[in-house]
Design an enzyme around this catalytic site. Structure first.
Site, mmCIF file in Angstrom:
data_model
loop_
_atom_site.group_PDB
_atom_site.id
_atom_site.type_symbol
_atom_site.label_atom_id
_atom_site.label_comp_id
_atom_site.label_asym_id
_atom_site.label_seq_id
_atom_site.Cartn_x
_atom_site.Cartn_y
_atom_site.Cartn_z
ATOM 1 N N ALA A 47 83.592 87.422 69.915
ATOM 2 C CA ALA A 47 84.198 88.194 68.829
ATOM 3 C C ALA A 47 84.413 87.282 67.613
ATOM 4 C CB ALA A 47 85.495 88.828 69.321
ATOM 5 N N ASP A 70 86.097 98.799 70.903
ATOM 6 C CA ASP A 70 86.745 97.617 71.478
ATOM 7 C C ASP A 70 88.212 97.517 71.086
ATOM 8 O OD1 ASP A 70 84.548 96.719 72.880
ATOM 9 O OD2 ASP A 70 83.831 95.434 71.261
#
Length: 255
Positions: free
Chosen positions: A157, A45
């Site tokens: 996140a 990511d």
């Protein structure tokens, strides 16, 4: 998307990603970014965010293949049938946040964030922040380890780890989430309209220094930070059918 689309492969510096790069370039070829019609990013990511920021001006769709750990923004890695996967991929569009941070020396720092903009204490004492939304002071004093503003794409996140809400990818909303709020002790944050302009003023900045961070780009000794979503910037991310951000967000909430 047709099989003849020109691909530019980009990869993180990890051994796994570099090995994948060599294999895929040998199988499918690679063109320079200025000739590409699609970008395939190999990594995790963090590398996907790096790629989106770095190629923003090109306006190209980015298809990520996971060669990292979590890979929330990535597709499963596979060497076979890449042209067909690209042809069938579904596109998600993400608007980033703009951070404007003023430091103690008067310098203005501007950065973009696809996931979140966060403020964090930079010393032994908790941060003390004033929170203003759309020009109206909503909280005269928030004492905490920090606070962040997250996009829907970034809501699983750092925001989620800080016990913030998961936002549907199509939601016209942002999450404002505190980290370890001491006063108000039980304040859990707020969901704001996507059009909101958020301002944090750092109180007692000399005694309680604060840093600001936009997707890993940090600024120290900030006095104020303004944050808003930038609709004119569009990041295009490609996902395999049935594995887009909407499904991933739902999966996070039901596992």
């Amino acid at each position: 998307m047709q099989a003849s689309k020109r691909i530019a492969f980009l990869a993180s510096e990890t051994e796994v990603a570099q090995a994948a790069l060599a294999t895929l370039v040998a199988a499918y070829g690679s063109v320079p970014l200025d000739r590409a019609e699609v970008i395939v990013a190999l990594g995790g990511d963090g590398f996907m965010l790096h790629t989106l920021h770095g190629t923003q001006a090109l306006g190209l769709p980015v298809y990520g293949m996971n060669c990292g750990t979590i890979g929330f923004l990535m597709n499963e890695y596979g060497e076979e049938g890449l042209a067909e996967r690209l042809a069938a991929a579904e596109e998600e569009v993400i608007n980033p946040l703009v951070m404007r941070a003023v430091t103690a020396d008067g310098t203005l720092h501007r950065a973009l964030a696809i996931n979140e903009v966060s403020l964090l204490r930079a010393g032994p004492q908790a941060a003390k922040l004033k929170v203003t939304i759309d020009g109206k002071v909503r909280m005269e004093e928030l004492i905490c380890d920090g606070a962040l503003v997250s996009t829907p794409a970034g809501s699983t996140a750092y925001n989620y780890s800080a016990h913030g809400p998961i936002l549907p990818i199509g939601a016209e909303a942002l999450a404002l989430t505190p980290m370890a709020a001491f006063r108000p002790r039980r304040w859990r944050g707020a969901i704001l309209p996507k059009t909101a302009h958020v301002r944090f003023d750092v109180l007692e900045a000399d005694k309680r220094p604060v840093m600001a961070d936009a997707d890993g780009r940090s600024v120290r000794n900030v006095l104020s930070v303004e944050i808003h979503s930038e609709a004119s910037i569009r990041h295009r991310i490609l996902f395999d059918p049935g594995h887009g951000l909407e499904e991933r967000l739902a999966h996070e909430q039901f596992v």
